[in-house]
Design an enzyme around this catalytic site. Structure first.
Site, PDB file in Angstrom:
ATOM      1  N   SER A   1     -16.878  17.396 -18.821  1.00 25.56           N
ATOM      2  CA  SER A   1     -16.460  18.297 -17.745  1.00 25.56           C
ATOM      3  C   SER A   1     -15.909  19.629 -18.236  1.00 25.56           C
ATOM      4  CB  SER A   1     -15.444  17.601 -16.844  1.00 25.56           C
ATOM      5  OG  SER A   1     -14.366  17.118 -17.593  1.00 25.56           O
TER       6      SER A   1
ATOM      7  N   HIS B   1     -20.545  14.620 -13.220  1.00 23.73           N
ATOM      8  CA  HIS B   1     -21.276  15.892 -13.291  1.00 23.73           C
ATOM      9  C   HIS B   1     -22.748  15.682 -13.612  1.00 23.73           C
ATOM     10  CE1 HIS B   1     -17.452  18.050 -13.168  1.00 23.73           C
ATOM     11  NE2 HIS B   1     -17.006  17.116 -13.987  1.00 23.73           N
TER      12      HIS B   1
ATOM     13  N   LYS C   1     -18.339  15.851  -5.638  1.00 23.25           N
ATOM     14  CA  LYS C   1     -18.861  17.034  -6.330  1.00 23.25           C
ATOM     15  C   LYS C   1     -20.238  17.378  -5.749  1.00 23.25           C
ATOM     16  CE  LYS C   1     -15.786  16.805 -10.210  1.00 23.25           C
ATOM     17  NZ  LYS C   1     -15.178  15.617 -10.815  1.00 23.25           N
TER      18      LYS C   1
HETATM   19  C1  LIG Z   1     -13.903  14.944 -11.013  1.00 17.99           C
HETATM   20  C2  LIG Z   1     -14.040  13.857 -11.987  1.00 17.99           C
HETATM   21  C3  LIG Z   1     -13.552  12.573 -11.724  1.00 17.99           C
HETATM   22  C4  LIG Z   1     -12.684  12.261 -10.527  1.00 17.99           C
HETATM   23  O1  LIG Z   1     -13.363  12.320  -9.343  1.00 17.99           O
HETATM   24  P1  LIG Z   1     -12.597  12.620  -7.964  1.00 17.99           P
HETATM   25  O2  LIG Z   1     -13.554  12.110  -6.963  1.00 17.99           O
HETATM   26  O3  LIG Z   1     -12.367  14.083  -7.892  1.00 17.99           O
HETATM   27  O4  LIG Z   1     -11.326  11.842  -7.972  1.00 17.99           O
HETATM   28  C5  LIG Z   1     -13.823  11.578 -12.646  1.00 17.99           C
HETATM   29  N1  LIG Z   1     -14.511  11.838 -13.771  1.00 17.99           N
HETATM   30  C6  LIG Z   1     -14.973  13.065 -14.076  1.00 17.99           C
HETATM   31  C7  LIG Z   1     -15.728  13.290 -15.338  1.00 17.99           C
HETATM   32  C8  LIG Z   1     -14.736  14.120 -13.195  1.00 17.99           C
HETATM   33  O5  LIG Z   1     -15.154  15.341 -13.509  1.00 17.99           O
END
Ligand SMILES: *Cc1c(COP(=O)(O)O)cnc(C)c1O
Length: 403
Positions: free
Chosen positions: A192, A220, A251
């Site tokens: 990320s 992602h 996302k």
């Molecule tokens: C954003 C993210 C999460 C957490 O997800 P949410 O739905 O925002 O709680 C977990 N792992 C990674 C790699 C992320 O980028």
């Protein structure tokens, strides 16, 4: 004499530390966090502090926020089910919608089954804490997301970390582990902060050789990797090699929540043994419906995935051409390296003054000296949007002394 700090001093010092850090940035006009977005203007523009800016910090990789079909599904779900559930999934909280959503995720991910939770963060916590405990070993990439780290701590298992995407170091960790201990390897598909992709083929091979279970966080990766956006297995042309696939619904999928996808018996276990499922309420109907239809839209409109790929390639090669260091990214997450925290803040200020909404990532989120802007590209950007951003980045880079 013993340390005489009282509990009250300890908490006051903690609060003071954060007050001073935030105030110092605000005094220098370098505070960019928690900016309220007043309005979404079309696909990629936002209004903040009364100004319209081009969004380059969105995780809505396929531009699905506001998609009419998804909005309509959320509204219809409220008409049918109202805005809440009757509590936890196991008791009265499971709606037909939840089962449909989970079947859709399983179809999208090519697994037997899937189960959803109220956030991606909580999904990682509960997945790891359900799978391993004391006397077990969990092996992590050093750059794994914070929610994976927190899941490892919560689990009580022995946590071992290998150098980022370094397969020799992963093998060293697996070799050193007690052969009688249960071993779980957890990695991000796309990292990320850096936007690079885990070496899945070698990770899988090593897990098989050393008898470890493999869990991959695809926050992602869904909608981003693979021809049809199905994720990291599709990217590498592999099927069914990951034991437990985790993803978020916040996302690419414009909703909220997280999922685990895998073999039927494994997922069934999570429906009865994971604490986030048993002790926390079900996803609200509107969010479950939005998520389900979002997966369907990706399957129906695969050209969005290709558009994203084209946009990311153009943005990354444009930045590199200007002389920026974008690390090893090959995805929609594009780090623009700045060095010191201060430089990253200054770059951000220049970009934002020119109406590009982009944010800095500084220590401790990344190592000291590796501060950066983390720009994200989406399928909703036009080529003109990307060119405009490149122009602004170039000007900002020159003013900051990066170029
Ligand atoms: C954003 C993210 C999460 C957490 O997800 P949410 O739905 O925002 O709680 C977990 N792992 C990674 C790699 C992320 O980028």
């Amino acid at each position: 004499m013993e340390d005489t700090l009282t509990v009250d001093d300890k908490f006051s010092a903690l609060i003071r530390h954060w007050t001073q850090r935030v105030e110092a940035l605000k005094d220098d006009d370098l505070y960019f966090y928690n900016q309220p977005i007043e309005e979404l203007c079309g696909g990629v523009k936002v209004r903040t502090h009364g100004r319209e800016m081009l969004m380059f910090a969105s995780y809505s990789y396929l531009g699905l926020i506001g998609h009419p079909k998804i909005n309509a599904a959320a509204q219809a779900a409220i008409e049918t089910y109202g805005t809440g559930t009757h509590g936890v999934r196991m008791l009265a909280g499971t709606l037909a919608l939840h089962s449909e959503l989970e079947a859709t995720i399983a179809r999208f991910k090519g697994t037997d089954d899937a189960v959803t939770f109220s956030s991606g963060y909580v999904t990682n916590l509960t997945a790891i804490a359900t799978m391993v405990g004391r006397h077990d070993i969990v092996i992590c990439d050093k750059l794994n997301h914070a929610s994976i780290v927190d899941g490892c701590i919560l689990s009580g298992a022995d946590m071992v970390r290998f150098r980022h995407n370094d397969m020799d170091d992963l093998e060293r960790c697996l070799k050193k582990a007690d052969p009688r201990a249960a071993k779980l390897v957890v990695v991000d598909a796309v990292f990320s902060m850096d936007g690079d992709v885990i070496d899945l083929p070698t990770t899988v091979e090593l897990c098989q050789t050393y008898g470890a279970y493999l869990m991959v966080d695809e926050a992602h990766s869904i909608g981003v990797l693979g021809e049809r956006g199905r994720g990291i297995e599709e990217h590498f042309g592999l099927t069914g090699v990951i034991d437990l696939k985790m993803g978020t619904l916040s996302k690419t999928i414009p909703s909220v929540g997280g999922y685990l996808a895998g073999r039927a018996d494994l997922i069934q276990m999570f429906r009865h043994a994971s604490r986030a499922f048993i002790f926390s309420a079900a996803l609200p109907p509107a969010q479950a419906a939005a998520a389900k239809v979002a997966f369907e839209v990706i399957m129906e409109e695969p050209e969005r995935v290709l558009q994203l790929r084209r946009n990311a390639a153009r943005f990354i090669s444009g930045l590199k051409g200007l002389g920026f260091d974008t690390m090893r990214t090959e995805t929609a997450i594009v780090p623009v390296m700045c060095g010191t925290d201060e430089r990253a803040f200054t770059m951000t200020r220049h970009c934002q003054r020119d109406d590009i909404f982009v944010l800095p990532v500084v220590s401790p989120a990344v190592p000291e000296g590796q501060a950066r802007l983390r720009a994200t590209v989406t399928a909703a950007h036009t080529l003109a949007d990307i060119d405009k951003a490149l122009e602004v980045f170039e000007r900002a880079g020159k003013r900051t002394g990066l170029l």
